[in-house]
Design a protein around this motif. Structure first.
Motif, PDB file in Angstrom:
ATOM      1  N   UNK A   1      23.955 100.760 -26.680  1.00  0.00           N
ATOM      2  CA  UNK A   1      22.881 100.584 -27.669  1.00  0.00           C
ATOM      3  C   UNK A   1      22.799  99.136 -28.138  1.00  0.00           C
ATOM      4  N   UNK A   2      21.599  98.705 -28.474  1.00  0.00           N
ATOM      5  CA  UNK A   2      21.395  97.305 -28.853  1.00  0.00           C
ATOM      6  C   UNK A   2      22.142  96.960 -30.139  1.00  0.00           C
ATOM      7  N   UNK A   3      22.367  97.924 -31.021  1.00  0.00           N
ATOM      8  CA  UNK A   3      23.116  97.660 -32.258  1.00  0.00           C
ATOM      9  C   UNK A   3      24.544  97.214 -31.948  1.00  0.00           C
ATOM     10  N   UNK A   4      25.123  97.825 -30.919  1.00  0.00           N
ATOM     11  CA  UNK A   4      26.480  97.445 -30.520  1.00  0.00           C
ATOM     12  C   UNK A   4      26.503  95.998 -30.041  1.00  0.00           C
ATOM     13  N   UNK A   5      25.509  95.624 -29.245  1.00  0.00           N
ATOM     14  CA  UNK A   5      25.438  94.248 -28.731  1.00  0.00           C
ATOM     15  C   UNK A   5      25.285  93.237 -29.863  1.00  0.00           C
ATOM     16  N   UNK A   6      24.428  93.543 -30.823  1.00  0.00           N
ATOM     17  CA  UNK A   6      24.196  92.620 -31.942  1.00  0.00           C
ATOM     18  C   UNK A   6      25.461  92.473 -32.785  1.00  0.00           C
ATOM     19  N   UNK A   7      26.123  93.579 -33.078  1.00  0.00           N
ATOM     20  CA  UNK A   7      27.358  93.509 -33.866  1.00  0.00           C
ATOM     21  C   UNK A   7      28.433  92.697 -33.148  1.00  0.00           C
ATOM     22  N   UNK A   8      28.530  92.876 -31.830  1.00  0.00           N
ATOM     23  CA  UNK A   8      29.526  92.109 -31.083  1.00  0.00           C
ATOM     24  C   UNK A   8      29.187  90.621 -31.083  1.00  0.00           C
ATOM     25  N   UNK A   9      27.922  90.270 -30.956  1.00  0.00           N
ATOM     26  CA  UNK A   9      27.521  88.863 -30.976  1.00  0.00           C
ATOM     27  C   UNK A   9      27.873  88.214 -32.313  1.00  0.00           C
TER      28      UNK A   9
ATOM     29  N   UNK B   1      32.657  99.416 -31.523  1.00  0.00           N
ATOM     30  CA  UNK B   1      33.593 100.241 -30.766  1.00  0.00           C
ATOM     31  C   UNK B   1      32.825 101.420 -30.160  1.00  0.00           C
ATOM     32  N   UNK B   2      32.723 101.444 -28.841  1.00  0.00           N
ATOM     33  CA  UNK B   2      31.950 102.495 -28.164  1.00  0.00           C
ATOM     34  C   UNK B   2      32.615 103.862 -28.307  1.00  0.00           C
ATOM     35  N   UNK B   3      33.895 103.878 -28.677  1.00  0.00           N
ATOM     36  CA  UNK B   3      34.574 105.160 -28.855  1.00  0.00           C
ATOM     37  C   UNK B   3      34.073 105.906 -30.080  1.00  0.00           C
ATOM     38  N   UNK B   4      33.424 105.199 -30.995  1.00  0.00           N
ATOM     39  CA  UNK B   4      32.893 105.835 -32.203  1.00  0.00           C
ATOM     40  C   UNK B   4      31.483 106.382 -32.010  1.00  0.00           C
TER      41      UNK B   4
END
Length: 258
Positions: free
Chosen positions: A17-25, A165-168
């Motif tokens: 999901x794009x939210x994961x990418x933004x948070x990681x950036x 964290x993709x596990x969540x």
């Protein structure tokens, strides 16, 4: 109109999901600027890696499950999709479930004096879907060790605020929101019309089942009750199978006695 694709249900679908990418950036920018300003910038892979268990089969299961309740307003058939790795079976399914219905719908459009469009739509879908064959039949595992180390360096508050964290991830809930968003913002349909869409979907299901059962009944009637030659061939074939099974059974029984 998409009913079949070439692919493996066990292949990994590394969807993020794009939210994961933004948070990681944001977290990477924080670590680069605060924690390690003078060192070499490491490489971060925003992926599920060895932590993810999302497969194409699970996507179909979740997506189709939610599309039964989040129905589309102008649907002409019930949502259905299946993967197959056999190209012959794929072309058979595509002809039976995509090409033939599109041709029938275009004939109906011509009869009522409107422009036929379904065969062209079917061809466009086919060309776009075939570009995904390589990705839906293979799996890759990209290392995400740096991403895990980055999570460990963050505080508990930051991990909750900028969680990547993709596990969540709850994939069932994610696809539910995805289908709602596609209906509301992509197709621009009113969510208040959902009860009417569900009733329409139930009618389409009953109609589809009726058509399939009627087609099977007609084929059985034509083949078994009209064709005397085919009836004799079928009887001979069944007798042959019975004799082969009897021979195998006798051999097994004879060998077991020994």
């Amino acid at each position: 109109m998409l009913r079949a694709m070439i692919g493996s249900t066990q292949a990994k679908a590394d969807i993020i999901p794009v939210d994961i990418c933004v948070n990681m950036m944001i977290a990477i920018a924080w670590q680069t600027g605060i924690k390690h300003p003078n060192t070499t910038i490491p490489v971060y892979n925003c992926c599920t890696g060895h932590l993810g268990s999302l497969t194409w089969g699970k996507i179909i299961e979740c997506g189709l499950g939610h599309l039964d309740t989040i129905c589309m307003e102008n649907a002409i058939s019930c949502p259905h999709l299946q993967f197959t790795e056999n190209k012959f079976r794929y072309f058979y399914l595509r002809f039976l479930q995509e090409v033939l219905p599109a041709f029938i719908l275009d004939c109906y459009m011509r009869l009522i004096g409107r422009k036929p469009i379904f065969s062209k739509i079917c061809d466009k879908i086919y060309k776009n879907v075939r570009t995904l064959d390589f990705f839906t039949t293979h799996s890759w595992i990209f290392p995400n060790d740096n991403s895990i180390l980055l999570q460990n360096e963050m505080s508990e508050v930051d991990r909750q605020t900028f969680n990547f964290d993709v596990r969540d991830l709850d994939w069932s809930h994610y696809w539910h929101i995805y289908c709602l968003g596609a209906k509301q913002y992509l197709l621009r349909e009113d969510l208040a019309h959902m009860p009417q869409c569900r009733k329409r979907n139930q009618r389409l299901k009953r109609l589809q089942n009726f058509l399939w059962f009627t087609s099977i009944a007609l084929i059985v009637k034509i083949v078994f009750f009209k064709s005397f030659k085919f009836h004799r061939i079928l009887i001979i074939f069944l007798r042959l199978i019975f004799s082969v099974l009897s021979t195998i059974t006798k051999k097994i029984g004879f060998s077991s006695k020994k």
